[in-house]
Design a protein around this motif. Sequence first.
Motif, mmCIF file in Angstrom:
data_model
loop_
_atom_site.group_PDB
_atom_site.id
_atom_site.type_symbol
_atom_site.label_atom_id
_atom_site.label_comp_id
_atom_site.label_asym_id
_atom_site.label_seq_id
_atom_site.Cartn_x
_atom_site.Cartn_y
_atom_site.Cartn_z
ATOM 1 N N ARG A 165 7.879 16.500 11.708
ATOM 2 C CA ARG A 165 7.867 15.186 12.348
ATOM 3 C C ARG A 165 7.042 15.232 13.629
ATOM 4 O O ARG A 165 6.273 14.307 13.916
ATOM 5 N N ARG A 166 7.170 16.334 14.369
ATOM 6 C CA ARG A 166 6.400 16.458 15.610
ATOM 7 C C ARG A 166 4.919 16.708 15.335
ATOM 8 O O ARG A 166 4.054 16.265 16.092
ATOM 9 N N TRP A 167 4.617 17.416 14.260
ATOM 10 C CA TRP A 167 3.216 17.693 13.915
ATOM 11 C C TRP A 167 2.503 16.498 13.272
ATOM 12 O O TRP A 167 1.296 16.545 13.051
ATOM 13 N N GLY A 168 3.268 15.480 12.924
ATOM 14 C CA GLY A 168 2.651 14.311 12.298
ATOM 15 C C GLY A 168 2.343 14.487 10.821
ATOM 16 O O GLY A 168 1.573 13.704 10.248
ATOM 17 N N THR A 169 2.941 15.488 10.208
ATOM 18 C CA THR A 169 2.662 15.748 8.789
ATOM 19 C C THR A 169 3.019 14.554 7.910
ATOM 20 O O THR A 169 2.251 14.170 7.019
ATOM 21 N N PHE A 170 4.159 13.946 8.162
ATOM 22 C CA PHE A 170 4.617 12.858 7.298
ATOM 23 C C PHE A 170 3.828 11.574 7.518
ATOM 24 O O PHE A 170 3.889 10.660 6.688
ATOM 25 N N GLU A 171 3.085 11.518 8.629
ATOM 26 C CA GLU A 171 2.225 10.359 8.867
ATOM 27 C C GLU A 171 1.024 10.352 7.924
ATOM 28 O O GLU A 171 0.318 9.350 7.806
ATOM 29 N N MET A 172 0.800 11.471 7.238
ATOM 30 C CA MET A 172 -0.297 11.550 6.275
ATOM 31 C C MET A 172 0.026 10.843 4.953
ATOM 32 O O MET A 172 -0.858 10.661 4.112
ATOM 33 N N ILE A 173 1.278 10.472 4.788
ATOM 34 C CA ILE A 173 1.695 9.751 3.575
ATOM 35 C C ILE A 173 1.218 8.302 3.687
ATOM 36 O O ILE A 173 1.469 7.632 4.692
ATOM 37 N N ASP A 174 0.530 7.830 2.657
ATOM 38 C CA ASP A 174 -0.041 6.491 2.692
ATOM 39 C C ASP A 174 0.975 5.401 2.374
ATOM 40 O O ASP A 174 0.875 4.287 2.889
ATOM 41 N N ARG A 175 1.921 5.688 1.507
ATOM 42 C CA ARG A 175 2.885 4.657 1.116
ATOM 43 C C ARG A 175 4.226 5.294 0.766
ATOM 44 O O ARG A 175 4.267 6.311 0.067
ATOM 45 N N PHE A 176 5.280 4.676 1.264
ATOM 46 C CA PHE A 176 6.633 5.123 0.945
ATOM 47 C C PHE A 176 7.269 4.137 -0.025
ATOM 48 O O PHE A 176 7.279 2.930 0.238
ATOM 49 N N ILE A 177 7.763 4.648 -1.134
ATOM 50 C CA ILE A 177 8.549 3.833 -2.050
ATOM 51 C C ILE A 177 10.014 4.070 -1.712
ATOM 52 O O ILE A 177 10.513 5.198 -1.826
ATOM 53 N N VAL A 178 10.684 3.017 -1.253
ATOM 54 C CA VAL A 178 12.126 3.108 -0.984
ATOM 55 C C VAL A 178 12.855 2.356 -2.082
ATOM 56 O O VAL A 178 12.348 1.380 -2.630
ATOM 57 N N LEU A 179 14.049 2.805 -2.403
ATOM 58 C CA LEU A 179 14.756 2.259 -3.557
ATOM 59 C C LEU A 179 15.449 0.937 -3.248
ATOM 60 O O LEU A 179 15.710 0.148 -4.162
ATOM 61 N N THR A 180 15.736 0.702 -1.961
ATOM 62 C CA THR A 180 16.307 -0.576 -1.531
ATOM 63 C C THR A 180 15.822 -0.870 -0.108
ATOM 64 O O THR A 180 15.367 0.042 0.600
#
Length: 392
Positions: A163-178
């Motif tokens: 989270r601090r390294w910004g790794t998850f910011e590289m994800i373009d789209r999040f599919i959430v179930l609700t």
Amino acid sequence: MRILQIHNDYREPGGETAVYRAEVALLQRHGHQVLTWQRDNTEIFTYNLYQKSAFLVNTIYNRQVYYNLQAFVRDKRPDVAHVHNVFPLISPSVYRALRKLGIPIVQTVHNYRFLCPNALFYTHGQICERCKYGNTLHAVRWQCYRKSYALSALYAVTIGLHRRWGTFEMIDRFIVLTPFVGQKLIEAGFTSANKINVLGNFLPDPLPAPGSFEHREPYVVYLGRLSPEKGVNVLLDALVDLSEIKLKIAGDGPQKEALQTKVQKQGLQVDFLGHVTGEKKSELLRRAMVAVVPSVCYETFSLAAIESMASGTPVVASDAGSLPFVVEGGKSGVLFRAGDSQDLQRKLAWLLAHPQKALAMGYYARRVVEQRYSASAHYNALMEIYNSVIKG
């Protein structure tokens, strides 16, 4: 379309693995070339001493996966990568590997792992959001993952660092179930609303045949894992003064023996059926008066709920987490206050006293699944997401 699906399977495959496999099969049936990058936690049992010693570091960042995946992607050139789970063998290194090669990344959020080291937002018998904003070290103090300081620290460090390294910011789209899950990601400052799409799980074609909409047998069914966060204790407490109702439990888990002991002491009518699949499961659901999802944790979805609804069986669900977005209170079922056995008892008693209302809810529930949780509805929505990230 050439689609790369990435998933780290668990030692005990559950709903997440079922969804991953169903999605791969769905895309293949529609003529897409599906590439898979998969690991299985059972590999750990075969590790030699060197592999065991490297496990902790590789969980945080697996360099071998990083380089191997890059070579694989350069060779296969997928149009999009769809990630399901990367913990612990694949590791978040895949996001950097895919980003470096310019592959759009879609991530399905099956649980709360990005915000909570034990993935549940539940520990020591209660809801917990201490780690949501990024200080994941709370999990170490509370031994949130498998009651282990070491494993809790491993996941706390892995998630906190990325989270601090910004790794998850590289994800373009999040599919959430609700929408509930999406709101938690936004509250945590983990991502923004414009990177979130809501798309629930689905049931493969053909849907199971529904049960009768004229008469059901006087039993309720629980379908799922037998563990504290699932709230089966609450369900048993609710049945104490409902002697006319029989409960059938289809599932297994660490709480099974304790639940069996409780049933014997309270003299309840309960059948423990173990893990039930296929036509046996369908028949169990389609004959039931109602299915109960009594979770006391924040569910991200409930496959058990939509399986029951597909059978034309109404669902009595707690109001925890995503469940009110899956079960429409007063329409496809009834909601009760999470953890409140007396409220659950009242709702079950009301359905027992109003069987025609219950049957009507079951009919509505079946229509909901056909329209919202069918394979065709899921496929169309998923392709819209893929096309949007590919176009940028």
